[in-house]
Design a protein around this motif. Structure first.
Motif, PDB file in Angstrom:
ATOM      1  N   VAL A 167       7.773  -4.864   1.480  1.00  0.00           N
ATOM      2  CA  VAL A 167       8.495  -5.289   2.758  1.00  0.00           C
ATOM      3  C   VAL A 167       9.593  -5.802   3.439  1.00  0.00           C
ATOM      4  O   VAL A 167      10.416  -5.502   4.206  1.00  0.00           O
ATOM      5  CB  VAL A 167       7.885  -4.024   3.270  1.00  0.00           C
TER       6      VAL A 167
ATOM      7  N   PHE B  32       3.173  -6.088   1.108  1.00  0.00           N
ATOM      8  CA  PHE B  32       3.562  -6.547   2.393  1.00  0.00           C
ATOM      9  C   PHE B  32       4.948  -7.505   2.417  1.00  0.00           C
ATOM     10  O   PHE B  32       6.012  -7.795   2.675  1.00  0.00           O
ATOM     11  CB  PHE B  32       2.381  -7.191   2.576  1.00  0.00           C
TER      12      PHE B  32
ATOM     13  N   LEU C 230       3.522  -0.759   9.867  1.00  0.00           N
ATOM     14  CA  LEU C 230       3.676  -2.049   9.103  1.00  0.00           C
ATOM     15  C   LEU C 230       5.451  -2.108   9.726  1.00  0.00           C
ATOM     16  O   LEU C 230       6.375  -3.915   9.598  1.00  0.00           O
ATOM     17  CB  LEU C 230       3.523  -2.189   7.850  1.00  0.00           C
TER      18      LEU C 230
ATOM     19  N   PHE D 170      -0.611  -9.386  12.041  1.00  0.00           N
ATOM     20  CA  PHE D 170       0.032  -8.988  10.796  1.00  0.00           C
ATOM     21  C   PHE D 170      -1.903  -9.467  10.622  1.00  0.00           C
ATOM     22  O   PHE D 170      -2.191  -7.956   9.379  1.00  0.00           O
ATOM     23  CB  PHE D 170      -0.470 -10.437   9.997  1.00  0.00           C
TER      24      PHE D 170
ATOM     25  N   PHE E  94      -1.989  -5.644  -1.904  1.00  0.00           N
ATOM     26  CA  PHE E  94      -1.269  -5.132  -0.465  1.00  0.00           C
ATOM     27  C   PHE E  94      -0.557  -6.566  -0.495  1.00  0.00           C
ATOM     28  O   PHE E  94       1.039  -6.128   0.481  1.00  0.00           O
ATOM     29  CB  PHE E  94      -2.994  -5.241   0.160  1.00  0.00           C
TER      30      PHE E  94
ATOM     31  N   TYR F 163      -2.200  -5.355  11.790  1.00  0.00           N
ATOM     32  CA  TYR F 163      -2.585  -4.366  10.860  1.00  0.00           C
ATOM     33  C   TYR F 163      -3.579  -4.067   9.437  1.00  0.00           C
ATOM     34  O   TYR F 163      -3.883  -3.015   8.897  1.00  0.00           O
ATOM     35  CB  TYR F 163      -0.766  -4.626   9.529  1.00  0.00           C
ATOM     36  N   PHE F 164      -3.557  -5.776   8.875  1.00  0.00           N
ATOM     37  CA  PHE F 164      -5.101  -5.579   7.986  1.00  0.00           C
ATOM     38  C   PHE F 164      -6.772  -4.949   8.741  1.00  0.00           C
ATOM     39  O   PHE F 164      -6.946  -3.818   7.379  1.00  0.00           O
ATOM     40  CB  PHE F 164      -5.365  -7.000   7.884  1.00  0.00           C
TER      41      PHE F 164
ATOM     42  N   GLU G 120      -6.175  -1.134   8.319  1.00  0.00           N
ATOM     43  CA  GLU G 120      -5.668  -0.238   7.163  1.00  0.00           C
ATOM     44  C   GLU G 120      -7.413  -0.516   6.671  1.00  0.00           C
ATOM     45  O   GLU G 120      -8.106   0.382   6.141  1.00  0.00           O
ATOM     46  CB  GLU G 120      -5.316  -1.312   5.763  1.00  0.00           C
TER      47      GLU G 120
ATOM     48  N   ILE H  91      -3.441  -1.659  -0.695  1.00  0.00           N
ATOM     49  CA  ILE H  91      -4.166  -1.378   0.437  1.00  0.00           C
ATOM     50  C   ILE H  91      -5.418  -2.525   0.957  1.00  0.00           C
ATOM     51  O   ILE H  91      -5.618  -3.652   0.205  1.00  0.00           O
ATOM     52  CB  ILE H  91      -5.915   0.051   0.368  1.00  0.00           C
ATOM     53  N   PRO H  92      -5.351  -3.278   2.236  1.00  0.00           N
ATOM     54  CA  PRO H  92      -6.146  -4.467   2.231  1.00  0.00           C
ATOM     55  C   PRO H  92      -6.923  -5.432   1.502  1.00  0.00           C
ATOM     56  O   PRO H  92      -7.445  -4.192   0.929  1.00  0.00           O
ATOM     57  CB  PRO H  92      -5.920  -4.503   4.358  1.00  0.00           C
ATOM     58  N   LEU H  93      -6.853  -6.389   1.505  1.00  0.00           N
ATOM     59  CA  LEU H  93      -7.940  -7.179   0.916  1.00  0.00           C
ATOM     60  C   LEU H  93      -7.434  -7.225  -0.715  1.00  0.00           C
ATOM     61  O   LEU H  93      -8.300  -7.878  -1.258  1.00  0.00           O
ATOM     62  CB  LEU H  93      -9.153  -6.229   0.744  1.00  0.00           C
TER      63      LEU H  93
END
Lengths: 483, 479
Positions: free
Chosen positions: B393, B390, A175, A131, B386, A134-135, A138, B380-382
């Protein structure tokens, strides 16, 4: 803990240099440089002192992050990560240095983005949690997007968008694959976790494993890039500012190679063997096609960009040869290509600063104006074509040696790629530095700052070529999948 | 009405009473500031009323209402969102010359409608909540009477909402005709007993889908969304994007769970087609828009499609994913509209892409907030977006919805394109000598609100565990 520090230093430095730029842009540059040099020193220290024998994992650090999903902040460093980190901070520090004069608008935000990309890359090289992988994967994207989109050349927005969309599409497939792996592992063992070490040897059907492997692989092939997913690369590399090109070519492409070595092969060994001939074929296709395209370019940065496609083909061929010789070659190639191509981009950037064109038709005869830059370029062009004594030779030689045992035809065609490399490499020298030049005015040769950068790079590439043993020793401290 | 009923419905009753009092207040003295302050107070009191209500859960008020963890969580979500929208509204209406005070009647009233939806488990209360919500919205959308687009949007919404309500009613009647029940568990039990879905009930569900789909703004009932978003006052658009859709979604979840919707493949297919169509149409049409309100409208259509994917996964994780996504989506949408509100001047709303050219170099702070919001919408992460995506999915993979997931992935990439287009616009070098409608100074209150939203957004993106645990616990109760 020291691993977490490696990531947080650039993060904190990024914020700090953004704030500092409001006062004085020079501070911003010094802060960024200091952060990366500190990280380089830490990584170098680890490299210098790590035990030659003993376990593969030099450091590990693990705390829970989202226990609900089995996500943890799981960092670990082995030989491969260590080498990649040294390269990251080395090129990162150089990237700050080459931007010293080139970037003079929005300096703070530039360094913020630069350091965040590097933090993301560091994270990718260190994390052992899918995880988190992937984080970080990105997290590299957004700042890179800004680096290209704000400080790039004429067609920067087009290039930035294309880069972003390509990598994002690949990333989302990854992902899906990561999640599928997570659930398959959970269903089969009852433990739902993203931990890399637990997910190794997940029992699953071969059919499923192949699909999942493709999910991972496409993300990495886009990043690497392999033909036919390479079309973003020439645009992005050409339009990015010099520092951006260096980071793209030197580091971002390596995350793709690293992903293949770290995730694709160990997680799906059987599936990898199954697809190996096809992937090696893609690699050879990249070597030759990339080389031919490079030969046809007139834009210097675009030319160098296509050589990356060609060189990364070797990585693909080596990675799917499944023997230690080839793996060592791949790691060597990643480092040597990072340095030699980075250096070529730096030279292209320096040329652009002086004559404001990237078109090699308009250059020529520059050796007599700038002998020092010319000889530096000569060294890196020779490295690029695989001259013995320089890093790339060792790398490509090892790869070919390894792949010969795996697939002879592929190796033969890959070796032909070296001839193509000679052709495009010599063309660079011929068109830019030799031949007739119609410039009457004098051009300044490399200044002190540029000299420091170039000398550091020359030293590195020579050291890799003449005394590769430390790198090879360290690279052995990792988990290779050998058939 | 017993004491327990009274306490359980505390938030609803508080807000509703507040509406009446504030009407009287306006009758006594028209003052924007007082009315505004009173409304803020009302929302805060309604929020605090949730705490005593927690003592009695799960509590049913037969036959219409149910107060359990799920409804209290969503009550909190709706009220907090309403509160934030209200915070952002003051300056927006202060700068416009119409009579401002009635807005503070209509907004809490519409919120009350959403609250009724959140606690309802019966056709009657569903319809009651829906109509309170809709009728208040007619007024809210057309609130800036002097503006042509606002009027047009109001009338459009009026006609379409009335039409869709008619479909909804007819659908309910058909379902009632067969099952003899109007409460959700009763319908579920009757259908389970019958063992199949007869054509009348299926037709009923189809018609209800029209009514519900209209409120959610999913394809093919989405036509109104861009025009309304564009025409309505910005805080109202934010309200429609979040609370109105969220309230409806909560009822839909409850209905679907209570009738065991997953057991009937026809219902599944209807929703699956709607989901895929929403994702594609929403993202596709957003690509070419030049108006940010319209982009947000189309993007919200696509987001409803994503949520439906989690909905269809048929696993517990799916419901958790929806709740989390809703929270993320609420924050993000309000944040995005908040930026639009803050940037708009009394002359014109800042809505075209060109208004945002080079904004980062003039208003770095607001542009950063907007970038964060857009990145969250893109997943998008953070950012919270996201984790939400996630989660969705993950639910999809868990339920083996491979086809829907591929559609989602493709659409995420398409979606990314128009989000980064806006971001790229903000980072462009501003053209020189250009006349902009954007005002010189930005309201302080709005900025603080935006800052808080951004903090929550990033907080949820970095440390989602607490929220996840809360949602997981709550979802265990209703399934």
């Amino acid at each position: 803990m020291i691993l977490l520090l490696l990531i947080t230093i650039p993060l904190a430095g990024g914020l700090l240099s953004w704030i500092a730029a409001a006062r004085n842009t020079l501070w911003s540059r010094y802060i960024a440089l200091a952060c990366l040099l500190t990280d380089l020193a830490i990584a170098g220290q680890i490299w210098a002192t790590h035990p030659a024998s003993g376990g593969r994992w030099l450091y590990q650090y693990k705390v829970d992050w989202v226990p609900h999903f089995g996500i943890s902040l799981n960092l670990a460093m082995d030989g491969l990560s260590l080498l990649m980190l040294v390269l990251t901070f080395f090129l990162g520090a150089l990237a700050v240095l080459i931007s010293w004069k080139e970037i003079n608008q929005r300096v703070g935000f530039f360094h913020f983005n630069l350091l965040f990309v590097l933090a993301g890359i560091t994270g990718v090289f260190l994390t052992m949690d899918l995880f988190l992988f992937y984080f970080f994967w990105e997290m590299m994207l957004i700042p890179m997007y800004f680096l290209i989109g704000i400080w790039g050349h004429e067609h920067r927005e087009y290039a930035a968008n294309k880069f972003f969309l390509f990598t994002q599409a690949g990333g989302l497939l990854m992902l899906l694959a990561i999640l599928a792996l997570y659930f398959i592992h959970g269903a089969n063992t009852g433990v739902y976790t993203y931990d890399y070490f637990s997910l190794l040897h997940t029992p699953m059907q071969q059919e499923t494993a192949r699909w999942l492997m493709l999910g991972f692989l496409i993300a990495f092939l886009v990043k690497l890039p392999a033909v036919p997913f390479h079309t973003w690369l020439p645009d992005a590399h050409t339009e990015a500012p010099t520092a951006g090109s260096v980071i793209l070519a030197g580091l971002l492409l390596k995350t793709g190679a690293y992903g293949i070595l770290r995730l694709v092969l160990p997680l799906f060994p059987e599936a990898s063997v199954y697809f190996a001939p096809w992937i090696m074929f893609l690699g050879v296709l990249g070597i030759i096609y990339g080389g031919m395209l490079a030969y046809a370019q007139t834009d210097l940065k675009r030319l160098i960009a296509y050589t990356s496609v060609s060189h990364m083909g070797f990585v693909l061929v080596g990675a799917f040869s499944f023997n230690v010789l080839a793996y060592e070659g791949v790691v060597m190639q990643m480092i040597a290509h990072g340095i030699s191509t980075g250096a070529l981009f730096i030279i292209a950037g320096a040329l652009y600063e002086r004559i404001h064109t990237r078109n090699i038709q308009e250059m020529g005869g520059l050796w007599s104006k700038m002998p020092v830059m010319g000889s530096a370029a000569m060294i890196f062009v020779m490295a690029s074509l695989g001259l013995p004594g320089l890093g790339n030779f060792v790398a490509e030689f090892l790869i070919l040696l390894g792949s010969w045992q795996a697939n002879r035809w592929i190796t033969i065609f890959a070796a032909i790629g070296l001839v193509v490399a000679t052709a495009y490499s010599l063309r660079i020298m011929q068109k830019v530095f030799f031949g007739p030049g119609d410039r009457q005015y004098a051009l300044p040769d490399l200044n002190k700052r540029e000299l420091v950068i170039i000398v550091a790079l020359v030293m590195a590439i020579l050291l890799l070529g003449l005394h590769p043993q430390p790198v090879l020793n360290t690279s052995q401290k990792t988990d290779y999948v050998v058939r | 009405m017993s004491f327990a009923d009274f306490i359980s419905l505390g938030p609803l009753i508080t807000l509703f009473t507040a509406v009446v009092i504030s009407m009287l207040l306006i009758a006594i003295r028209r003052n924007h500031r007082i009315t505004y302050a009173f409304s803020l107070l009302a929302y805060l009191m309604a929020l605090t009323a949730i705490i005593p209500a927690m003592l009695y859960i799960p509590h049913t008020v037969p036959p219409l209402l149910v107060v359990d963890e799920f409804s209290l969580f969503n009550t909190g979500l709706v009220l907090t969102s309403g509160f934030i929208i209200l915070l952002l509204s003051y300056n927006y209406f202060e700068e416009r010359e119409e009579r401002k005070e009635e807005y503070y009647l209509l907004l809490p009233l519409a919120t009350t409608g959403a609250l009724v939806l959140v606690v309802s488990r019966h056709f009657m209360s569903l319809f009651l909540g829906l109509e309170i919500l809709s009728i208040s919205l007619y007024g809210l959308i057309a609130y800036l009477r002097a503006r042509e687009r606002s009027d047009e949007a109001g009338i459009k919404y009026l006609i379409l909402a009335a039409l869709s309500s008619a479909f909804l009613l007819f659908g309910m009647a058909l379902v009632y005709a067969f099952t003899g029940h109007m409460d959700f568990p009763g319908i579920g039990a009757a259908l389970r007993q019958a063992g199949y879905i007869p054509v009348t009930v299926l037709a009923g569900f189809g018609m209800m889908l029209i009514g519900i789909g209209f409120k959610l703004g999913v394809v093919p009932f989405h036509m109104w969304a861009p025009d309304i978003y564009e025409g309505a006052p910005l805080p109202v658009s934010a309200f429609i994007a979040t609370i109105s859709k969220g309230g409806m979604l909560v009822v839909l979840i409850r209905f679907y769970v209570d009738i065991h919707g997953n057991d009937y493949s026809m219902i599944w297919w209807m929703l699956a087609i709607v989901a895929v169509a929403s994702m594609f149409v929403g993202n596709w049409l957003a690509l070419t828009q030049q108006n940010i309100k319209r982009i947000l409208a189309y993007s919200s259509i696509a987001h409803m499609g994503y949520i439906l994917v989690a909905f269809l996964s048929g696993v517990q994780t799916g419901l958790e994913a929806i709740s989390f996504y809703l929270v993320a989506y609420f924050i993000t949408s309000i944040g995005a509209f908040g930026v639009l509100i803050v940037m708009s001047s009394s002359v014109q709303d800042a809505e075209t892409l060109d208004d945002y050219r080079g904004m980062f170099w003039r208003y770095p702070w607001v542009a950063t907030v907007f970038t964060a919001m857009l990145l969250s919408l893109a997943g998008i992460p953070l950012t919270a977006g996201f984790i939400g995506k996630f989660y969705i999915v993950m639910a999809g993979v868990n339920g083996h919805m491979w086809f829907l997931l591929f559609m989602l992935v493709i659409n995420s990439v398409i979606g990314l394109y128009y989000y980064i287009r806006i971001i790229a616009m903000m980072f462009k070098t501003p053209a020189t000598g250009e006349v902009t409608y954007i005002k010189p100074s930005l309201p302080v209150a709005g900025n603080i609100t935006l800052m808080l939203l951004t903090l929550i957004l990033i907080g949820l993106g970095v440390y989602p565990t607490a929220m996840m645990q809360l949602i997981q616990q709550m979802m265990k109760m209703i399934v």
